[in-house]
Design a protein around this motif. Structure first.
Motif, PDB file in Angstrom:
ATOM      1  N   VAL A  38       0.829  -1.210   0.000  1.00 41.01           N
ATOM      2  CA  VAL A  38       0.000   0.000   0.000  1.00 41.01           C
ATOM      3  C   VAL A  38       0.857   1.251   0.000  1.00 41.01           C
ATOM      4  O   VAL A  38       2.014   1.238   0.423  1.00 41.01           O
ATOM      5  CB  VAL A  38      -0.942   0.046   1.234  1.00 41.01           C
ATOM      6  CG1 VAL A  38      -1.940  -1.078   1.197  1.00 41.01           C
ATOM      7  CG2 VAL A  38      -0.138   0.026   2.529  1.00 41.01           C
ATOM      8  N   LYS A  39       0.268   2.309  -0.507  1.00 44.79           N
ATOM      9  CA  LYS A  39       0.850   3.639  -0.447  1.00 44.79           C
ATOM     10  C   LYS A  39       0.010   4.445   0.534  1.00 44.79           C
ATOM     11  O   LYS A  39      -1.222   4.502   0.390  1.00 44.79           O
ATOM     12  CB  LYS A  39       0.835   4.315  -1.821  1.00 44.79           C
ATOM     13  CG  LYS A  39       1.595   3.562  -2.901  1.00 44.79           C
ATOM     14  CD  LYS A  39       3.094   3.621  -2.685  1.00 44.79           C
ATOM     15  CE  LYS A  39       3.831   2.980  -3.853  1.00 44.79           C
ATOM     16  NZ  LYS A  39       5.299   3.012  -3.670  1.00 44.79           N
ATOM     17  N   ILE A  40       0.667   5.038   1.522  1.00 45.66           N
ATOM     18  CA  ILE A  40      -0.109   5.726   2.557  1.00 45.66           C
ATOM     19  C   ILE A  40      -0.928   6.879   1.986  1.00 45.66           C
ATOM     20  O   ILE A  40      -1.930   7.281   2.582  1.00 45.66           O
ATOM     21  CB  ILE A  40       0.805   6.231   3.698  1.00 45.66           C
ATOM     22  CG1 ILE A  40       1.839   7.230   3.174  1.00 45.66           C
ATOM     23  CG2 ILE A  40       1.492   5.071   4.394  1.00 45.66           C
ATOM     24  CD1 ILE A  40       2.662   7.869   4.269  1.00 45.66           C
ATOM     25  N   ARG A  41      -0.536   7.380   0.827  1.00 47.10           N
ATOM     26  CA  ARG A  41      -1.310   8.481   0.256  1.00 47.10           C
ATOM     27  C   ARG A  41      -2.711   8.055  -0.178  1.00 47.10           C
ATOM     28  O   ARG A  41      -3.580   8.911  -0.360  1.00 47.10           O
ATOM     29  CB  ARG A  41      -0.563   9.123  -0.903  1.00 47.10           C
ATOM     30  CG  ARG A  41      -0.348   8.276  -2.136  1.00 47.10           C
ATOM     31  CD  ARG A  41       0.337   9.126  -3.218  1.00 47.10           C
ATOM     32  NE  ARG A  41       0.608   8.383  -4.437  1.00 47.10           N
ATOM     33  CZ  ARG A  41       1.728   7.737  -4.680  1.00 47.10           C
ATOM     34  NH1 ARG A  41       2.685   7.719  -3.766  1.00 47.10           N
ATOM     35  NH2 ARG A  41       1.913   7.098  -5.825  1.00 47.10           N
ATOM     36  N   GLY A  46      -8.345   9.391  -0.196  1.00 47.76           N
ATOM     37  CA  GLY A  46      -9.719   9.087   0.184  1.00 47.76           C
ATOM     38  C   GLY A  46     -10.305  10.185   1.050  1.00 47.76           C
ATOM     39  O   GLY A  46     -11.464  10.583   0.876  1.00 47.76           O
ATOM     40  N   ALA A  47      -9.506  10.684   1.993  1.00 50.65           N
ATOM     41  CA  ALA A  47      -9.954  11.779   2.860  1.00 50.65           C
ATOM     42  C   ALA A  47     -10.239  13.040   2.049  1.00 50.65           C
ATOM     43  O   ALA A  47     -11.279  13.687   2.225  1.00 50.65           O
ATOM     44  CB  ALA A  47      -8.889  12.057   3.921  1.00 50.65           C
ATOM     45  N   ALA A  48      -9.318  13.371   1.150  1.00 52.36           N
ATOM     46  CA  ALA A  48      -9.483  14.577   0.323  1.00 52.36           C
ATOM     47  C   ALA A  48     -10.692  14.461  -0.592  1.00 52.36           C
ATOM     48  O   ALA A  48     -11.419  15.442  -0.815  1.00 52.36           O
ATOM     49  CB  ALA A  48      -8.219  14.815  -0.499  1.00 52.36           C
ATOM     50  N   ALA A 113      -7.327   0.081  -2.404  1.00 48.51           N
ATOM     51  CA  ALA A 113      -8.753   0.391  -2.488  1.00 48.51           C
ATOM     52  C   ALA A 113      -9.380   0.391  -1.090  1.00 48.51           C
ATOM     53  O   ALA A 113     -10.186   1.265  -0.743  1.00 48.51           O
ATOM     54  CB  ALA A 113      -9.461  -0.612  -3.387  1.00 48.51           C
ATOM     55  N   ILE A 114      -8.988  -0.596  -0.281  1.00 52.77           N
ATOM     56  CA  ILE A 114      -9.506  -0.676   1.083  1.00 52.77           C
ATOM     57  C   ILE A 114      -8.982   0.480   1.921  1.00 52.77           C
ATOM     58  O   ILE A 114      -9.733   1.099   2.693  1.00 52.77           O
ATOM     59  CB  ILE A 114      -9.126  -2.029   1.717  1.00 52.77           C
ATOM     60  CG1 ILE A 114      -9.884  -3.162   1.008  1.00 52.77           C
ATOM     61  CG2 ILE A 114      -9.426  -2.043   3.220  1.00 52.77           C
ATOM     62  CD1 ILE A 114      -9.450  -4.554   1.422  1.00 52.77           C
ATOM     63  N   LEU A 115      -7.691   0.801   1.774  1.00 54.48           N
ATOM     64  CA  LEU A 115      -7.118   1.917   2.528  1.00 54.48           C
ATOM     65  C   LEU A 115      -7.775   3.236   2.120  1.00 54.48           C
ATOM     66  O   LEU A 115      -8.014   4.107   2.964  1.00 54.48           O
ATOM     67  CB  LEU A 115      -5.607   1.981   2.286  1.00 54.48           C
ATOM     68  CG  LEU A 115      -4.815   2.906   3.223  1.00 54.48           C
ATOM     69  CD1 LEU A 115      -4.976   2.481   4.680  1.00 54.48           C
ATOM     70  CD2 LEU A 115      -3.344   2.916   2.845  1.00 54.48           C
ATOM     71  N   TYR A 116      -8.075   3.362   0.826  1.00 61.20           N
ATOM     72  CA  TYR A 116      -8.807   4.537   0.351  1.00 61.20           C
ATOM     73  C   TYR A 116     -10.165   4.621   1.059  1.00 61.20           C
ATOM     74  O   TYR A 116     -10.574   5.698   1.509  1.00 61.20           O
ATOM     75  CB  TYR A 116      -9.017   4.452  -1.156  1.00 61.20           C
ATOM     76  CG  TYR A 116      -9.889   5.549  -1.722  1.00 61.20           C
ATOM     77  CD1 TYR A 116      -9.319   6.665  -2.320  1.00 61.20           C
ATOM     78  CD2 TYR A 116     -11.278   5.478  -1.652  1.00 61.20           C
ATOM     79  CE1 TYR A 116     -10.121   7.683  -2.818  1.00 61.20           C
ATOM     80  CE2 TYR A 116     -12.075   6.488  -2.132  1.00 61.20           C
ATOM     81  CZ  TYR A 116     -11.501   7.588  -2.724  1.00 61.20           C
ATOM     82  OH  TYR A 116     -12.298   8.593  -3.204  1.00 61.20           O
ATOM     83  N   GLY A 117     -10.868   3.487   1.143  1.00 64.46           N
ATOM     84  CA  GLY A 117     -12.170   3.464   1.801  1.00 64.46           C
ATOM     85  C   GLY A 117     -12.093   3.850   3.265  1.00 64.46           C
ATOM     86  O   GLY A 117     -12.977   4.553   3.788  1.00 64.46           O
ATOM     87  N   ILE A 118     -11.026   3.415   3.936  1.00 70.63           N
ATOM     88  CA  ILE A 118     -10.834   3.794   5.337  1.00 70.63           C
ATOM     89  C   ILE A 118     -10.601   5.294   5.454  1.00 70.63           C
ATOM     90  O   ILE A 118     -11.122   5.955   6.366  1.00 70.63           O
ATOM     91  CB  ILE A 118      -9.659   3.007   5.944  1.00 70.63           C
ATOM     92  CG1 ILE A 118      -9.996   1.505   6.010  1.00 70.63           C
ATOM     93  CG2 ILE A 118      -9.310   3.530   7.341  1.00 70.63           C
ATOM     94  CD1 ILE A 118      -8.829   0.636   6.410  1.00 70.63           C
ATOM     95  N   GLY A 119      -9.835   5.845   4.509  1.00 71.32           N
ATOM     96  CA  GLY A 119      -9.603   7.289   4.516  1.00 71.32           C
ATOM     97  C   GLY A 119     -10.874   8.084   4.283  1.00 71.32           C
ATOM     98  O   GLY A 119     -11.135   9.082   4.967  1.00 71.32           O
TER      99      GLY A 119
END
Length: 264
Positions: A38-41, A46-48, A113-119
């Motif tokens: 994953v890329k932390i960005r 996702g937050a942005a 995709a999952i990390l984006y959803g968490i963001g």
């Protein structure tokens, strides 16, 4: 002013933990678990995306629509729910699609995709619920300690009455409502992960049907919760929300599992 019960304060703390600590913890756990994948960005994109498409663009639409329609939508719960659900679905899912298509396409995989959803879902929880419950908790402690009266003494009588009337709801609200706000956030954050995965499938497989499905599910669930909340108890409403989202997650997991299995 009615004191805020210990049970209510406990509910506020519970919801505050769910809305703030859980998203941050999920981010840390996923980054450590999927190190190298994953890329932390992805989290911050996702937050942005949530801030831009839900808090800015969607709210601009609401301002225009409500100024044109007057009380037509607000006075009809069905129309209001359908409009709100469609607006949320179109803006947030389009934001997801564009972000995955253009902002994280070079590292787009299921983990990101999952990390984006968490963001996306975590930022919504922190900004919409978390900050509100920080205020609720602070004011509740001030009410119970008797400090609120002294703080308001510097204001005129009319202002004091207005503030006390607004804050009086904290002690008069049934305790379980504060807990249910946290339960609702659990369902909402999980839903954002599911929807993000659907949009990921749309981008990865070049199948817009997954994007359309994400818009449909988002709209139906948002509208359904609004309508249900006027017909049944808040507890049952949130239980239904969580159950439906868990079911969607299981179905999506099974779908991907079958796709990954070698054909016979």
């Amino acid at each position: 002013m009615t004191p805020v019960s210990s049970a209510s304060i406990g509910g506020m703390i519970f919801t505050l933990i769910i809305s703030v600590i859980v998203p941050i913890a999920a981010y840390i756990i996923m980054v450590l678990k999927w190190k190298g994948k994953v890329k932390i960005r992805s989290f911050f994109i996702g937050a942005a995306s949530f801030i831009l498409f839900a808090l800015v663009l969607e709210r601009i639409l609401h301002t225009v629509v409500f100024s044109v329609t007057g009380t037509l939508l607000k006075d009809n719960i069905i129309l209001y729910a359908v409009y709100g659900g469609l607006a949320a679905g179109l803006f947030e899912e389009t934001g997801r699609f564009l972000a995955m298509k253009f902002c994280i396409r070079d590292h787009l995989n299921r983990e990101n995709a999952i990390l984006y959803g968490i963001g996306h879902g975590g930022t919504e929880a922190i900004l919409i619920v978390g900050l509100t419950y920080v205020n609720n908790l602070i004011y509740s402690l001030l009410i119970n300690s008797g400090s609120l009266t002294s703080l308001l003494s510097a204001y005129d009588a009319e202002t004091q009455q207005t503030v006390m009337a607004q804050l009086g709801v904290l002690g008069n609200t049934a305790s379980y409502h504060y807990y249910m706000a946290g339960v609702e956030r659990i369902g909402a954050m999980l839903l954002h992960v599911v929807l993000s995965y659907l949009v990921y499938l749309a981008v990865r497989n070049h199948k817009m049907g997954f994007y359309v499905l994400s818009v449909f599910l988002h709209a139906v669930l948002d509208a359904g919760i609004v309508v249900l909340s006027t017909k049944i108890s808040v507890i049952l409403t949130e239980v239904i929300l969580v159950a439906v989202v868990v079911l969607l997650a299981v179905v999506l997991y099974q779908y991907e599992k079958r796709k990954a299995s070698p054909s016979r």
